[in-house]
Write a protein that holds these residues in place. Structure first.
Motif, PDB file in Angstrom:
ATOM      1  N   THR A  46      11.561  -5.102   0.444  1.00  0.00           N
ATOM      2  CA  THR A  46      11.466  -4.587  -0.901  1.00  0.00           C
ATOM      3  C   THR A  46      10.442  -5.444  -1.903  1.00  0.00           C
ATOM      4  OG1 THR A  46      13.879  -4.132  -0.903  1.00  0.00           O
ATOM      5  CG2 THR A  46      12.691  -4.388  -2.889  1.00  0.00           C
ATOM      6  N   HIS A  49       6.887  -4.332  -0.697  1.00  0.00           N
ATOM      7  CA  HIS A  49       6.675  -2.901  -1.099  1.00  0.00           C
ATOM      8  C   HIS A  49       6.382  -2.762  -2.679  1.00  0.00           C
ATOM      9  CE1 HIS A  49       7.236   1.466  -1.466  1.00  0.00           C
ATOM     10  NE2 HIS A  49       7.939   1.167  -2.511  1.00  0.00           N
ATOM     11  N   GLN A  50       7.072  -3.668  -3.420  1.00  0.00           N
ATOM     12  CA  GLN A  50       6.744  -3.632  -4.949  1.00  0.00           C
ATOM     13  C   GLN A  50       5.276  -4.129  -5.187  1.00  0.00           C
ATOM     14  OE1 GLN A  50       9.839  -5.527  -6.937  1.00  0.00           O
ATOM     15  NE2 GLN A  50      11.425  -3.840  -6.869  1.00  0.00           N
ATOM     16  N   LYS A  52       3.010  -4.357  -3.000  1.00  0.00           N
ATOM     17  CA  LYS A  52       1.800  -3.320  -2.389  1.00  0.00           C
ATOM     18  C   LYS A  52       1.721  -2.539  -3.492  1.00  0.00           C
ATOM     19  CE  LYS A  52       3.075   0.214   0.094  1.00  0.00           C
ATOM     20  NZ  LYS A  52       3.646   1.121   1.070  1.00  0.00           N
ATOM     21  N   GLY A  53       2.636  -1.712  -4.215  1.00  0.00           N
ATOM     22  CA  GLY A  53       2.326  -0.788  -5.172  1.00  0.00           C
ATOM     23  C   GLY A  53       1.781  -1.480  -6.461  1.00  0.00           C
ATOM     24  N   ALA A  54       1.977  -2.522  -6.740  1.00  0.00           N
ATOM     25  CA  ALA A  54       1.473  -3.142  -8.231  1.00  0.00           C
ATOM     26  C   ALA A  54       0.134  -3.813  -8.034  1.00  0.00           C
ATOM     27  CB  ALA A  54       2.484  -3.958  -8.802  1.00  0.00           C
ATOM     28  N   THR A  64      -2.242  -5.721  -2.295  1.00  0.00           N
ATOM     29  CA  THR A  64      -1.727  -4.789  -1.782  1.00  0.00           C
ATOM     30  C   THR A  64      -1.905  -4.657  -0.188  1.00  0.00           C
ATOM     31  OG1 THR A  64      -2.196  -3.470  -3.627  1.00  0.00           O
ATOM     32  CG2 THR A  64      -2.102  -2.136  -1.670  1.00  0.00           C
TER      33      THR A  64
ATOM     34  N   ASP B  16      11.358   1.081  -9.533  1.00  0.00           N
ATOM     35  CA  ASP B  16      12.246  -0.156  -9.536  1.00  0.00           C
ATOM     36  C   ASP B  16      11.412  -1.339  -9.725  1.00  0.00           C
ATOM     37  OD1 ASP B  16      10.691  -0.126  -6.979  1.00  0.00           O
ATOM     38  OD2 ASP B  16      12.277  -0.801  -6.050  1.00  0.00           O
ATOM     39  N   SER B  17      10.003  -1.065 -10.029  1.00  0.00           N
ATOM     40  CA  SER B  17       9.289  -2.298 -10.220  1.00  0.00           C
ATOM     41  C   SER B  17       8.888  -2.296 -11.853  1.00  0.00           C
ATOM     42  CB  SER B  17       8.165  -2.661  -9.487  1.00  0.00           C
ATOM     43  OG  SER B  17       7.078  -3.421  -9.949  1.00  0.00           O
ATOM     44  N   SER B  19       6.735  -4.204 -13.104  1.00  0.00           N
ATOM     45  CA  SER B  19       5.290  -4.372 -12.967  1.00  0.00           C
ATOM     46  C   SER B  19       4.787  -3.037 -13.342  1.00  0.00           C
ATOM     47  CB  SER B  19       4.784  -5.106 -11.806  1.00  0.00           C
ATOM     48  OG  SER B  19       5.276  -6.316 -11.652  1.00  0.00           O
ATOM     49  N   ILE B  20       5.127  -1.942 -12.680  1.00  0.00           N
ATOM     50  CA  ILE B  20       4.652  -0.600 -12.649  1.00  0.00           C
ATOM     51  C   ILE B  20       4.899  -0.029 -13.872  1.00  0.00           C
ATOM     52  CG2 ILE B  20       4.591   1.611 -11.728  1.00  0.00           C
ATOM     53  CD1 ILE B  20       3.343  -0.357  -9.744  1.00  0.00           C
ATOM     54  N   LEU B  23       2.058  -1.624 -16.264  1.00  0.00           N
ATOM     55  CA  LEU B  23       0.781  -0.962 -15.633  1.00  0.00           C
ATOM     56  C   LEU B  23       0.469   0.489 -16.162  1.00  0.00           C
ATOM     57  CD1 LEU B  23      -1.676  -1.850 -14.033  1.00  0.00           C
ATOM     58  CD2 LEU B  23      -0.542  -0.855 -12.047  1.00  0.00           C
ATOM     59  N   GLY B  90       4.135   5.619  -2.575  1.00  0.00           N
ATOM     60  CA  GLY B  90       3.175   4.412  -1.822  1.00  0.00           C
ATOM     61  C   GLY B  90       2.726   4.786  -0.552  1.00  0.00           C
ATOM     62  N   LYS B 111       0.275   5.252  -4.864  1.00  0.00           N
ATOM     63  CA  LYS B 111       0.138   3.677  -5.605  1.00  0.00           C
ATOM     64  C   LYS B 111      -0.541   2.728  -4.621  1.00  0.00           C
ATOM     65  CE  LYS B 111       4.526   2.911  -6.286  1.00  0.00           C
ATOM     66  NZ  LYS B 111       5.854   2.319  -6.760  1.00  0.00           N
ATOM     67  N   PRO B 112      -1.391   1.888  -4.820  1.00  0.00           N
ATOM     68  CA  PRO B 112      -1.719   1.520  -6.222  1.00  0.00           C
ATOM     69  C   PRO B 112      -2.697   2.774  -6.592  1.00  0.00           C
ATOM     70  CG  PRO B 112      -3.063   0.203  -4.515  1.00  0.00           C
ATOM     71  CD  PRO B 112      -2.002   0.773  -3.854  1.00  0.00           C
TER      72      PRO B 112
END
Lengths: 103, 324
Positions: A46, A49-50, A52-54, A64, B16-17, B19-20, B23, B90, B111-112
């Motif tokens: 998890t 994954h987070q 990687k996305g941000a 990433t 769920d983040s 940070s996203i 952003l 992702g 993403k990103p």
């Protein structure tokens, strides 16, 4: 490892949230290390994954890339040595992130 | 639902983040959008139902449930069905993208995400949403007069009745009919009839208050819904509508033709708690017939079945009547 800076650090829309994001990174690195010691793979996945996305969105493509490699290793049920190695790389990057102190 | 007031576009990010969320908010700031975030899929759906945002950005890999399930729910709920969903994925594989689009998402962003791409995709989705909303609104508008139509009135009365009941507030309805419209039509032609319909619509809209909902009920009949308005205050508004139309005249072949309207008003507070849309329309209609019978160009009110003429000189002090 040399300090890592965000490619967006001069963007006025981004400065503040990059700083907030960067401040959380050492804590995330610690969390990943702890989860690995506890063999808690779902939580490692998890977090990876987070990140990687941000990461790339905040101007840190290295995050990433390293987080994607870690996520993939956990997903593939790779042996612990590989996971630890990739987690090590990611944590090193997370701890190398630096932001310009805002006055 | 006022057609003249556009609202700022609101975007809900379900990811769920946090940070996203931050952003996306920073990246969409330049677009003048209001961005809110929710980390939990279940709560995200609840929030979408409650706030009806203009666009939802939905993460595929949510913690508790997967994003596809959330999308399915959003597309099942009547309140959220028409809100466009863009998937944040992702995955680089095409499988997730195809699955998302098949579930009713309008687009996806990987993403990103690249900020320029994100903005462009969000703009495109909002543009489509605006057109869709406009089409929906058009199905509630009368083509000749530009007023709300009967379909809209029926829906709006239903929802206003619920609100009126819940907060114990009065809701009044005015039915209004152009006097001797058939004769006007036969004497001066249908084109003139249309001009009268448009002119009367314009006058009614101009003389009503901002909160009043002016609709074309059908033919030469109009219905005006007065929210949070008791019978007395409503009668004052109805008198003003009547005198504004009376003061206006229309030109037909260098001839001044005056036009008048007859009106009837009824209020929920005088008709009992269990009143239905049909009851309210019927009660106002009966008052309207009384105005027709009394010689037209006047207002009658229906107070619990007791129908009486409203004094043409009714004063605005009627507004001081006590709220129950």
């Amino acid at each position: 490892m040399d300090p890592i800076r965000s490619v967006y650090e001069d963007d006025p829309d981004m400065m503040e949230i990059i700083e907030e994001f960067a401040e959380e990174l050492p804590g995330r690195a610690t969390a990943i290390t702890e989860y690995i010691e506890q063999n808690d793979w779902p939580n490692v996945q998890t977090l990876a994954h987070q990140l990687k996305g941000a990461g790339g969105g905040y101007g840190f493509p290295q995050i990433t890339e390293a987080a994607a490699a870690l996520e993939q290793a956990v997903k593939d049920d790779s042996d612990t040595t590989l996971i630890k190695e990739r987690a090590g790389t990611l944590c090193e990057i997370l701890r190398a992130v630096t932001v310009t102190e805002s006055s | 639902m006022n057609p003249e007031v556009p609202k700022a576009n609101r975007v809900l990010v379900i990811d769920d983040s946090e940070s996203i969320h931050k952003l996306v908010a920073a990246r969409l700031k330049a677009e003048g959008l209001e961005v809110k975030g929710e980390v939990d899929g279940e709560r995200g759906v609840e929030r979408a139902v409650a706030e009806s945002p203009d666009l939802i950005l939905l993460d595929v890999g949510l913690g508790d449930v997967d994003g596809f399930e959330v999308c399915k729910k959003l597309k099942e709920e009547p309140e959220t069905r028409n809100i466009p969903v863009i998937f944040l994925t992702g995955a680089t594989g095409t499988e997730d993208k195809v699955r998302g689009l098949d579930l009713g998402a309008v687009d996806y962003v990987t993403k990103p995400f690249d900020q320029i791409e994100l903005r462009a995709r969000v703009r495109a989705a909002l543009r489509t949403k605006r057109l869709q909303d406009m089409l929906e609104q058009q199905s509630f508008l009368d083509g000749l007069t530009g007023l709300w139509n009967r379909k809209y009135l029926d829906r709006r009365i239903e929802s206003e009745l619920t609100v009126a009941r819940r907060y114990n507030r009065p809701l009044s309805l005015v039915m209004c009919d152009i006097d001797r419209f058939k004769i006007l039509n036969d004497t001066y032609g249908h084109l003139f009839g249309d001009i009268v319909l448009q002119g009367v619509s314009e006058t009614l809209r101009g003389s009503a208050r901002r909160s009043d909902i002016v609709t074309r009920y059908g033919g030469e009949e109009f219905a005006i819904l007065l929210t949070d308005t008791a019978l007395g205050a409503g009668a004052f508004v109805a008198q003003r509508l009547r005198s504004s139309v009376d003061a206006r005249h229309f030109d037909a072949n260098a001839e001044h033709v005056s036009v008048s309207v007859s009106l009837g008003i009824a209020c929920t507070h005088d008709l009992g708690a269990e009143i239905s849309t049909e009851n309210l329309i019927e009660a106002a209609d009966r008052a309207l017939y009384a105005s027709k019978d009394a010689g037209r160009n006047c207002v009658h009110m229906n107070k619990a079945g007791d129908i009486s003429l409203v004094d043409p000189d009714i004063g605005p002090d009627i507004f001081q009547e006590k709220r129950r």
